[in-house]
Design an enzyme around this catalytic site. Structure first.
Site, short mmCIF file in Angstrom:
data_model
loop_
_atom_site.label_atom_id
_atom_site.label_comp_id
_atom_site.label_asym_id
_atom_site.label_seq_id
_atom_site.Cartn_x
_atom_site.Cartn_y
_atom_site.Cartn_z
N SER A 58 0.81 -1.22 0.00
CA SER A 58 0.00 0.00 0.00
C SER A 58 0.84 1.27 0.00
O SER A 58 0.35 2.34 -0.37
CB SER A 58 -0.94 0.01 1.21
OG SER A 58 -0.20 0.14 2.42
N LYS A 99 0.83 4.52 6.80
CA LYS A 99 0.24 5.36 5.77
C LYS A 99 0.87 6.75 5.84
O LYS A 99 1.62 7.06 6.76
CB LYS A 99 -1.28 5.50 5.96
CG LYS A 99 -2.05 4.18 6.01
CD LYS A 99 -2.05 3.45 4.69
CE LYS A 99 -2.82 2.13 4.81
NZ LYS A 99 -2.68 1.32 3.57
#
Length: 251
Positions: A58, A99
């Protein structure tokens, strides 16, 4: 009248104290300095940084599957736009995740209708770290509540991030859930190095991506200290051996 003659009786000569050679003194100082550098640098790394393993793609290409990163523990409020952070939020399943922060409390974060380009407070943001430039998912608009963060993966086509949790607090997480800020890739060795600080959000008012912590100087202090100990010990050992050989030949 008898006289008393005082005599001074000399005792055995006292053993002369061996005098340390300058080379031995310098060797001791060098080893002591090496220990201070090595232990101090290692202690700083152990106290401030934690390793984390990246389980998904990701955050590619910034971070890849299987990378081991070093992240510095931080306090609440020490997170800015652009920081890559490690966090755990129960609303997102309670797993440790990595993230990038793209908006903080008080921001309005959105994507434009035409090319889905990220905007923060109405200003378009150029994101050079993205895996793929261009449209990536449905458009959205979120007002980030105070004390919360909006986070996205650099691989926008393969990241489960704030966009997939919009129904829960607009996809935001509490800033207090952030455990650390990623500052370097440790392994594999071919990719090891400091994580570059992005300037993508510098034109915006408010908290910017954090400056690197003491990771680099602490690392170099540890390496230099260890090298100083090894080299000094080796040189001292060789010098001592040469001295013994010379004395035997002289005898």
């Amino acid at each position: 009248m008898s006289s008393v003659v005082e005599q001074t009786v000399d005792g055995p000569p006292s053993a002369a104290r061996p005098r340390r050679r300058p080379a031995a003194v310098l060797q001791g100082v060098a080893i002591g300095l090496g220990l201070v550098l090595m232990i101090g640098g290692f202690a700083l790394l152990a106290l401030d940084y934690r390793p984390y393993r990246i389980p998904t793609a990701s955050m590619a290409p910034t971070l890849r599957i299987g990378d081991t990163v070093l992240a510095r523990t931080i306090d609440d409020g020490a997170v800015g736009r652009g920081d890559v952070v490690v966090f755990r939020d129960q609303a997102w399943g309670g797993e440790l995740m990595v993230k990038r922060v793209v908006a903080v409390g008080g921001d309005t974060v959105a994507t434009t209708d035409d090319d889905h380009r990220l905007t923060v407070n109405g200003k378009p943001v150029d994101e050079p770290y993205l895996a793929v430039q261009g449209p990536s998912g449905s458009s959205f608009t979120v007002e980030v509540p105070a004390g919360r963060l909006f986070l996205l993966g650099d691989n926008r086509l393969g990241s489960l991030d704030s966009r997939t949790h919009l129904e829960i607090d607009g996809g935001t997480i509490p800033a207090g859930e952030v455990q650390a800020r990623v500052e370097a890739t440790l392994m594999p060795f071919g990719r090891s190095g400091l994580l570059a600080r992005t300037r993508a959000f510098d034109a915006l008012d408010g908290p910017k991506a954090g400056r690197p912590g003491p990771l680099e100087p602490a690392f170099y202090a540890t390496v230099v200290g260890a090298a100083l100990i090894v080299v000094t010990s080796a040189v001292g050992g060789v010098a001592g051996l040469a001295g013994r050989i010379g004395r035997r030949r002289a005898a």
